[in-house]
Scaffold this active site. Sequence first.
Site, PDB file in Angstrom:
ATOM      1  N   HIS A 121      -0.203  -4.251  11.035  1.00  0.00           N
ATOM      2  CA  HIS A 121       0.819  -5.200  11.499  1.00  0.00           C
ATOM      3  C   HIS A 121       1.093  -5.042  12.999  1.00  0.00           C
ATOM      4  CE1 HIS A 121       1.472  -6.625   7.461  1.00  0.00           C
ATOM      5  NE2 HIS A 121       1.543  -5.369   7.057  1.00  0.00           N
ATOM      6  N   SER A 132       3.996  -6.789   2.651  1.00  0.00           N
ATOM      7  CA  SER A 132       2.649  -6.630   3.220  1.00  0.00           C
ATOM      8  C   SER A 132       1.591  -7.030   2.192  1.00  0.00           C
ATOM      9  CB  SER A 132       2.465  -5.194   3.712  1.00  0.00           C
ATOM     10  OG  SER A 132       1.273  -5.048   4.450  1.00  0.00           O
ATOM     11  N   LEU A 133       0.776  -6.092   1.737  1.00  0.00           N
ATOM     12  CA  LEU A 133      -0.206  -6.368   0.689  1.00  0.00           C
ATOM     13  C   LEU A 133       0.447  -7.079  -0.497  1.00  0.00           C
ATOM     14  CD1 LEU A 133      -2.791  -5.879  -1.097  1.00  0.00           C
ATOM     15  CD2 LEU A 133      -1.823  -3.630  -1.594  1.00  0.00           C
ATOM     16  N   GLN A 138       0.830  -1.197   0.000  1.00  0.00           N
ATOM     17  CA  GLN A 138       0.000   0.000   0.000  1.00  0.00           C
ATOM     18  C   GLN A 138       0.873   1.258   0.000  1.00  0.00           C
ATOM     19  OE1 GLN A 138      -3.242  -0.534   2.647  1.00  0.00           O
ATOM     20  NE2 GLN A 138      -3.789   1.614   2.737  1.00  0.00           N
ATOM     21  N   GLN A 177       0.117 -12.765   9.107  1.00  0.00           N
ATOM     22  CA  GLN A 177       0.760 -11.543   8.625  1.00  0.00           C
ATOM     23  C   GLN A 177       0.135 -10.258   9.155  1.00  0.00           C
ATOM     24  OE1 GLN A 177      -0.169  -9.264   5.287  1.00  0.00           O
ATOM     25  NE2 GLN A 177       1.526 -10.052   4.069  1.00  0.00           N
ATOM     26  N   ARG A 236      -9.658  -8.017   2.752  1.00  0.00           N
ATOM     27  CA  ARG A 236      -8.616  -7.586   3.678  1.00  0.00           C
ATOM     28  C   ARG A 236      -8.699  -6.073   3.916  1.00  0.00           C
ATOM     29  NH1 ARG A 236      -3.099  -5.665   3.133  1.00  0.00           N
ATOM     30  NH2 ARG A 236      -1.646  -6.653   4.614  1.00  0.00           N
TER      31      ARG A 236
END
Length: 299
Positions: free
Chosen positions: A196, A88-89, A9, A245, A113
């Site tokens: 996170h 991440s994403l 992101q 995650q 998500r």
Amino acid sequence: MKVYVYPGQSAQFTGMGKSMYDNFPQAKELFEQANEILGFRITDVMFAGSDDELKQTKVTQPAVFLHSVILSKIWGKMFTPNMMAGHSLGEFSALAASDALSFEDGLRLVAGRALAMQKACELTPSTMAAIIGLPDETVEKVCNEITGETVVCANYNCPGQIVISGTEAGIDAACKLLTANGAKRALKLKVGGAFHSPLMEPARTELAKAIEATNFNRPVCPIYQNYTALPSTDPNEIRQNLISQLTAPVKWTQTIRNMIADGADHFVELGPGKVLQGLILKIDNSVTAESYQDKITED
């Protein structure tokens, strides 16, 4: 050995994906399929929307995912990674590009998500901050010293650059302490919540149900996952690491070091922006790093 990496992101920009849509029939077909799956024309926002429109929760994560995965798909037989990873994403993008997830399932998971994370953000005032110029151990120690608030290390981006995540009050207190400990910068980020971190537990619980119900296949090559920083090809292991995650740190520094130790020397960033290239070279400048976005733009 060649590694393909996928951004997360904040890599989005107005006009992203338009050249692919206009010049590659396969890309156009996939973008239109995405519009149908999402129930709105995300392409209109990606190609001509404002920065504020691109920052909408329902747009940002699917937009980055689509740009990254469709870019990989149109590469065809030239798509020959020895290893893959996503930040991440971007891990969802890597999994869809590697055929561990179907395009449709990957997009549905990313859309779910994004909404689950937004709901979790609304439960507790929270944020993130970038800490520049301190060893990992110092940042971890300061976060552990904050009492009564949630503050954790969320992204190990490269040596001397960690993002912390937590409650508003916790991040404010940590930034003051980290500055006193010699941080060159302790900059609060313009994000909607504490990604996170344990504050994402409601989103993790919601997303876990969707991930458990989704079919995963063996990827075309090992995927180095954020949760462990280690390679995996086992569908069940990949699934469980993906669930973990959301509330665990992104171990990007550790991931890149492990890939290099395993023979990686050529990194290609697939998706919008060039952030990961910069991080990789700060981790180890003996490797090469480039962006395929540059090549598609030049074609």
